[in-house]
Motif scaffolding. Structure first.
Motif, PDB file in Angstrom:
ATOM      1  N   LEU A 195       0.828  -1.195   0.000  1.00  0.00           N
ATOM      2  CA  LEU A 195       0.000   0.000   0.000  1.00  0.00           C
ATOM      3  C   LEU A 195       0.869   1.253   0.000  1.00  0.00           C
ATOM      4  N   THR A 196       0.537   2.200  -0.868  1.00  0.00           N
ATOM      5  CA  THR A 196       1.237   3.488  -0.878  1.00  0.00           C
ATOM      6  C   THR A 196       0.223   4.621  -0.893  1.00  0.00           C
ATOM      7  N   PHE A 197       0.741   5.821  -0.805  1.00  0.00           N
ATOM      8  CA  PHE A 197      -0.103   7.012  -0.835  1.00  0.00           C
ATOM      9  C   PHE A 197      -0.886   7.100  -2.136  1.00  0.00           C
ATOM     10  N   ALA A 198      -0.354   6.579  -3.213  1.00  0.00           N
ATOM     11  CA  ALA A 198      -1.060   6.601  -4.499  1.00  0.00           C
ATOM     12  C   ALA A 198      -2.377   5.830  -4.404  1.00  0.00           C
ATOM     13  N   ASP A 199      -2.378   4.703  -3.709  1.00  0.00           N
ATOM     14  CA  ASP A 199      -3.595   3.909  -3.562  1.00  0.00           C
ATOM     15  C   ASP A 199      -4.663   4.678  -2.784  1.00  0.00           C
ATOM     16  N   LEU A 200      -4.258   5.328  -1.701  1.00  0.00           N
ATOM     17  CA  LEU A 200      -5.222   6.081  -0.902  1.00  0.00           C
ATOM     18  C   LEU A 200      -5.739   7.288  -1.666  1.00  0.00           C
ATOM     19  N   ALA A 201      -4.855   7.930  -2.441  1.00  0.00           N
ATOM     20  CA  ALA A 201      -5.267   9.094  -3.225  1.00  0.00           C
ATOM     21  C   ALA A 201      -6.312   8.710  -4.272  1.00  0.00           C
TER      22      ALA A 201
END
Length: 266
Positions: A195-201
């Motif tokens: 999981l990275t910030f790209a997924d949450l964004a």
């Protein structure tokens, strides 16, 4: 200030991203949600700009907006919780996360805002829960009694009309095409194997277009939305990007909510 405070514009995708980040990093906070227009007054009261939301305040320090909140949280996080690859050792992955989150939030995400507000603000009974749930009573009363004024101000502020809404929907479809292509190789996450910030964004910016379960801001009731909007939601929900967004919520949001309020669940 006894507990960290989060000042929010209730339905904003970046606000839900801020809530998610705080929960992910295990930060307990108190949320004070505001209705559109009123959130500008609240931010001014706290001495920041109209775009500095969500505003997170802790120990006398202010972090207005995701781009200030995330670096602070990342700096304090353990390696297991970090959402950004190391900028020095994993420069290529870091840049990929940055590019995708920026596209999701600012290119596609802005289109989601424009299409959603243009259409939903035409239906007072559908949109009012999304902009007034748990806000101060006087904000709710004003929105109910002066809804047409609030709507006119929002349309003017966002420069919305039918042409802009139609263009926004095309940008949303283009965003879905882009992420469908990225996900076509069967990957579990947008970048790397975690999981990275790209997924949450992507999840928060695209969540309103599938009425994602687990979104902690009030999304409209699907059954009450006009038929043409229901069709768009349904079509996007069934595509790879829509299924990915819901899975990220299901797997990584669940019941995570460390706000002292009982939640703003849709």
């Amino acid at each position: 200030m006894a507990k960290p405070l989060l000042i929010t514009l209730l339905p904003s995708a970046d606000v839900d991203l801020g809530r998610w980040l705080l929960s992910h990093y295990g930060v307990t906070y108190t949320e004070r949600p505001h209705a559109p227009i009123f959130h500008v007054l609240a931010l001014k009261f706290w001495g920041v700009g109209a775009d500095d939301y969500p505003l997170f305040m802790r120990e006398g320090k202010k972090f207005g907006g995701i781009d200030k909140l995330l670096p602070m949280l990342e700096a304090e996080a353990t390696s297991a919780l970090k959402l950004l690859p190391d900028q020095d050792r994993e420069a290529a992955l870091y840049q990929e996360v940055h590019d995708l989150e920026h596209y999701a939030r600012w290119d596609m995400g802005e289109a989601v805002v424009n299409w959603s507000y243009w259409n939903l603000l035409k239906y007072k009974s559908v949109v009012c829960p999304s902009i007034t749930t748990d806000v101060p009573w006087y904000e709710k009363l004003t929105c109910l009694l002066a809804f047409r004024v609030i709507r006119a101000l929002m349309y003017k502020g966002l420069k919305l009309d039918q042409t802009a809404a139609d263009a926004a929907l095309q940008k949303i479809y283009a965003g879905w095409d882009k992420f469908d292509q990225i996900l076509s190789d069967g990957r579990q996450y947008l970048v790397g194997d975690r999981l990275t910030f790209a997924d949450l964004a992507l999840a928060t910016s695209g969540g309103p277009m599938i009425l994602a379960q687990g979104y902690h801001g009030m999304l409209p009731n699907h059954a009450l939305c006009p038929v043409f909007m229901q069709k768009v939601y349904q079509d996007l929900r069934q595509r790879p990007t829509g299924r990915f967004i819901q899975r990220i919520y299901d797997d990584h949001r669940a019941s995570q909510l460390l706000c002292v309020k009982p939640g703003l669940l849709s």
